[in-house]
Design a protein around this motif. Structure first.
Motif, PDB file in Angstrom:
ATOM      1  N   GLY A 116      55.048  24.688  21.423  1.00 44.70           N
ATOM      2  CA  GLY A 116      55.552  23.093  21.649  1.00 44.70           C
ATOM      3  C   GLY A 116      55.270  23.081  22.533  1.00 44.70           C
ATOM      4  O   GLY A 116      54.254  23.658  23.723  1.00 44.70           O
ATOM      5  N   MET A 117      56.192  22.538  23.574  1.00 40.86           N
ATOM      6  CA  MET A 117      55.837  21.336  24.204  1.00 40.86           C
ATOM      7  C   MET A 117      56.931  21.388  26.091  1.00 40.86           C
ATOM      8  O   MET A 117      57.941  22.297  25.247  1.00 40.86           O
ATOM      9  CB  MET A 117      56.531  19.852  24.540  1.00 40.86           C
ATOM     10  CG  MET A 117      56.030  18.897  25.690  1.00 40.86           C
ATOM     11  SD  MET A 117      54.625  17.906  25.979  1.00 40.86           S
ATOM     12  CE  MET A 117      54.557  17.026  24.968  1.00 40.86           C
ATOM     13  N   HIS A 118      56.300  21.722  27.040  1.00 40.15           N
ATOM     14  CA  HIS A 118      56.921  22.820  27.704  1.00 40.15           C
ATOM     15  C   HIS A 118      56.928  22.351  29.571  1.00 40.15           C
ATOM     16  O   HIS A 118      55.954  20.790  29.007  1.00 40.15           O
ATOM     17  CB  HIS A 118      56.702  23.981  28.302  1.00 40.15           C
ATOM     18  CG  HIS A 118      56.566  25.151  27.260  1.00 40.15           C
ATOM     19  ND1 HIS A 118      57.010  26.450  27.363  1.00 40.15           N
ATOM     20  CD2 HIS A 118      56.375  25.559  26.103  1.00 40.15           C
ATOM     21  CE1 HIS A 118      57.228  26.822  26.367  1.00 40.15           C
ATOM     22  NE2 HIS A 118      56.786  26.665  25.732  1.00 40.15           N
ATOM     23  N   ARG A 119      58.106  21.856  29.318  1.00 39.69           N
ATOM     24  CA  ARG A 119      58.245  21.202  30.874  1.00 39.69           C
ATOM     25  C   ARG A 119      58.301  22.323  32.342  1.00 39.69           C
ATOM     26  O   ARG A 119      58.633  23.613  32.013  1.00 39.69           O
ATOM     27  CB  ARG A 119      60.420  20.433  30.682  1.00 39.69           C
ATOM     28  CG  ARG A 119      60.504  19.571  29.688  1.00 39.69           C
ATOM     29  CD  ARG A 119      61.827  19.435  30.017  1.00 39.69           C
ATOM     30  NE  ARG A 119      62.265  20.531  28.660  1.00 39.69           N
ATOM     31  CZ  ARG A 119      63.350  21.470  29.369  1.00 39.69           C
ATOM     32  NH1 ARG A 119      64.374  20.545  30.217  1.00 39.69           N
ATOM     33  NH2 ARG A 119      63.996  21.928  28.884  1.00 39.69           N
ATOM     34  N   TYR A 120      57.532  20.998  32.842  1.00 37.75           N
ATOM     35  CA  TYR A 120      57.651  22.261  33.944  1.00 37.75           C
ATOM     36  C   TYR A 120      57.599  21.542  35.538  1.00 37.75           C
ATOM     37  O   TYR A 120      57.588  19.866  35.889  1.00 37.75           O
ATOM     38  CB  TYR A 120      56.091  22.283  34.224  1.00 37.75           C
ATOM     39  CG  TYR A 120      55.133  23.189  33.256  1.00 37.75           C
ATOM     40  CD1 TYR A 120      55.618  24.654  33.332  1.00 37.75           C
ATOM     41  CD2 TYR A 120      54.944  22.939  32.264  1.00 37.75           C
ATOM     42  CE1 TYR A 120      54.884  25.417  32.429  1.00 37.75           C
ATOM     43  CE2 TYR A 120      54.274  23.136  31.470  1.00 37.75           C
ATOM     44  CZ  TYR A 120      54.126  24.721  31.359  1.00 37.75           C
ATOM     45  OH  TYR A 120      54.530  25.777  30.316  1.00 37.75           O
ATOM     46  N   GLN A 121      59.341  22.026  35.912  1.00 40.32           N
ATOM     47  CA  GLN A 121      59.862  21.445  37.374  1.00 40.32           C
ATOM     48  C   GLN A 121      59.075  21.655  38.429  1.00 40.32           C
ATOM     49  O   GLN A 121      59.319  22.533  39.433  1.00 40.32           O
ATOM     50  CB  GLN A 121      60.956  21.583  36.720  1.00 40.32           C
ATOM     51  CG  GLN A 121      61.914  21.013  35.443  1.00 40.32           C
ATOM     52  CD  GLN A 121      63.373  22.136  35.654  1.00 40.32           C
ATOM     53  OE1 GLN A 121      63.537  23.310  36.040  1.00 40.32           O
ATOM     54  NE2 GLN A 121      63.799  21.512  34.432  1.00 40.32           N
ATOM     55  N   PHE A 122      58.515  20.700  39.316  1.00 40.75           N
ATOM     56  CA  PHE A 122      58.050  21.324  39.833  1.00 40.75           C
ATOM     57  C   PHE A 122      59.122  19.956  41.362  1.00 40.75           C
ATOM     58  O   PHE A 122      59.077  19.003  41.622  1.00 40.75           O
ATOM     59  CB  PHE A 122      56.827  20.345  41.162  1.00 40.75           C
ATOM     60  CG  PHE A 122      55.568  20.727  40.104  1.00 40.75           C
ATOM     61  CD1 PHE A 122      55.065  21.859  40.494  1.00 40.75           C
ATOM     62  CD2 PHE A 122      55.468  20.045  38.626  1.00 40.75           C
ATOM     63  CE1 PHE A 122      53.869  22.761  40.227  1.00 40.75           C
ATOM     64  CE2 PHE A 122      54.169  21.557  37.704  1.00 40.75           C
ATOM     65  CZ  PHE A 122      54.027  21.687  38.820  1.00 40.75           C
ATOM     66  N   THR A 123      59.848  21.227  42.247  1.00 37.44           N
ATOM     67  CA  THR A 123      60.891  21.151  43.315  1.00 37.44           C
ATOM     68  C   THR A 123      60.567  21.164  44.945  1.00 37.44           C
ATOM     69  O   THR A 123      59.855  22.190  44.487  1.00 37.44           O
ATOM     70  CB  THR A 123      62.277  22.082  42.997  1.00 37.44           C
ATOM     71  OG1 THR A 123      62.403  21.664  41.086  1.00 37.44           O
ATOM     72  CG2 THR A 123      63.398  21.307  43.481  1.00 37.44           C
ATOM     73  N   VAL A 124      60.808  20.270  45.091  1.00 39.34           N
ATOM     74  CA  VAL A 124      61.011  20.194  46.556  1.00 39.34           C
ATOM     75  C   VAL A 124      62.012  20.606  47.730  1.00 39.34           C
ATOM     76  O   VAL A 124      62.848  19.586  46.836  1.00 39.34           O
ATOM     77  CB  VAL A 124      59.932  19.857  47.570  1.00 39.34           C
ATOM     78  CG1 VAL A 124      60.942  17.751  47.095  1.00 39.34           C
ATOM     79  CG2 VAL A 124      60.289  19.657  48.813  1.00 39.34           C
ATOM     80  N   TRP A 125      62.835  21.285  47.883  1.00 41.83           N
ATOM     81  CA  TRP A 125      63.977  21.925  48.730  1.00 41.83           C
ATOM     82  C   TRP A 125      63.676  21.631  49.983  1.00 41.83           C
ATOM     83  O   TRP A 125      62.890  22.305  51.503  1.00 41.83           O
ATOM     84  CB  TRP A 125      64.277  22.929  48.495  1.00 41.83           C
ATOM     85  CG  TRP A 125      63.824  23.637  47.230  1.00 41.83           C
ATOM     86  CD1 TRP A 125      63.282  24.071  46.021  1.00 41.83           C
ATOM     87  CD2 TRP A 125      65.270  23.610  46.017  1.00 41.83           C
ATOM     88  NE1 TRP A 125      63.113  24.110  45.211  1.00 41.83           N
ATOM     89  CE2 TRP A 125      64.443  24.348  45.039  1.00 41.83           C
ATOM     90  CE3 TRP A 125      66.198  24.045  45.955  1.00 41.83           C
ATOM     91  CZ2 TRP A 125      64.799  24.864  43.802  1.00 41.83           C
ATOM     92  CZ3 TRP A 125      67.341  24.203  44.826  1.00 41.83           C
ATOM     93  CH2 TRP A 125      66.160  24.406  43.851  1.00 41.83           C
ATOM     94  N   ALA A 126      64.884  21.069  49.981  1.00 44.19           N
ATOM     95  CA  ALA A 126      65.747  20.679  51.922  1.00 44.19           C
ATOM     96  C   ALA A 126      66.360  21.720  52.056  1.00 44.19           C
ATOM     97  O   ALA A 126      67.587  21.850  51.593  1.00 44.19           O
ATOM     98  CB  ALA A 126      65.711  19.206  52.059  1.00 44.19           C
ATOM     99  N   LEU A 127      66.013  22.340  53.116  1.00 42.86           N
ATOM    100  CA  LEU A 127      66.567  23.369  54.454  1.00 42.86           C
ATOM    101  C   LEU A 127      66.593  23.597  55.606  1.00 42.86           C
ATOM    102  O   LEU A 127      66.733  23.239  55.805  1.00 42.86           O
ATOM    103  CB  LEU A 127      65.406  24.920  53.401  1.00 42.86           C
ATOM    104  CG  LEU A 127      65.726  25.487  52.395  1.00 42.86           C
ATOM    105  CD1 LEU A 127      64.313  26.604  52.404  1.00 42.86           C
ATOM    106  CD2 LEU A 127      66.198  25.301  50.641  1.00 42.86           C
ATOM    107  N   PRO A 128      68.558  24.313  55.863  1.00 42.51           N
ATOM    108  CA  PRO A 128      68.973  23.802  57.031  1.00 42.51           C
ATOM    109  C   PRO A 128      68.130  24.995  57.900  1.00 42.51           C
ATOM    110  O   PRO A 128      69.006  24.700  59.354  1.00 42.51           O
ATOM    111  CB  PRO A 128      69.943  23.773  56.336  1.00 42.51           C
ATOM    112  CG  PRO A 128      70.223  24.618  55.547  1.00 42.51           C
ATOM    113  CD  PRO A 128      69.286  24.855  53.964  1.00 42.51           C
TER     114      PRO A 128
END
Length: 175
Positions: free
Chosen positions: A128-140
């Motif tokens: 079935g359908m899969h979700r692909y989470q592309f994430t950009v993270w802002a880091l200190p």
């Protein structure tokens, strides 16, 4: 009088507060990805290209960025990490299509495919359908001191614990 002061304060706050935003010329929120972003191996025969990503509105205090690509629907019990890139300088705001393996602005770490670099989408046939989470993270921090062969779960844990902000773009894929 209290309402006017509060309204002015809220307007001043909203005029200067922006949420980190992630966009792409290659993938769209909730939409199917092209097969050029599919893995080439494990029964898949795509182009295995990493998508173009751009981000803006980094919060104050951002010293670096990270990028991850994660499939929460993988039939593993713990999802599947497709890409992890750390230590992207704070003045960088995009990454080109196909940049994986050529990234000289950050550190690509091991994915669930067992090696560093982008490993394209490759859901099992019939799953079935899969979700692909592309994430950009802002880091200190300007640099996260992790080796390239670190477990992607440790990368995910580290980013979740230290991120100032993050933005997610979720695309889909099915075979």
């Amino acid at each position: 009088m209290k309402h006017i002061g509060l309204s002015i304060a809220l307007l001043a706050f909203s005029a200067h507060s922006y949420a980190l935003e992630l966009t792409s010329t290659d993938i769209n929120e909730g939409q199917l990805m092209s097969s050029k972003f599919e893995y080439n191996g494990m029964g898949c025969s795509g182009g295995n290209l990493s998508p173009q990503l751009s981000w803006k509105n980094a919060p104050k205090g951002t010293k670096s960025f990270a990028i991850t690509a994660f499939d929460p629907d993988a039939p593993t019990g713990s999802g599947w990490w497709h890409w992890t890139v750390l230590n992207i300088p704070a003045d960088v705001t995009s990454i080109a299509q196909g940049a994986s393996g050529k990234v000289n602005i950050g550190l690509e770490t091991r994915t669930d495919y067992g090696k560093p670099g982008y490993g394209g989408v490759c859901p099992p046939k019939g799953d079935g359908m899969h979700r692909y989470q592309f994430t950009v993270w802002a880091l200190p921090q300007a640099k996260i001191d992790l080796p390239s062969d670190i477990s992607p779960a440790v990368v995910g844990f580290t980013l979740n614990k230290m991120a100032i902000d993050k933005a997610v773009l979720t695309a889909t894929y099915v075979r």
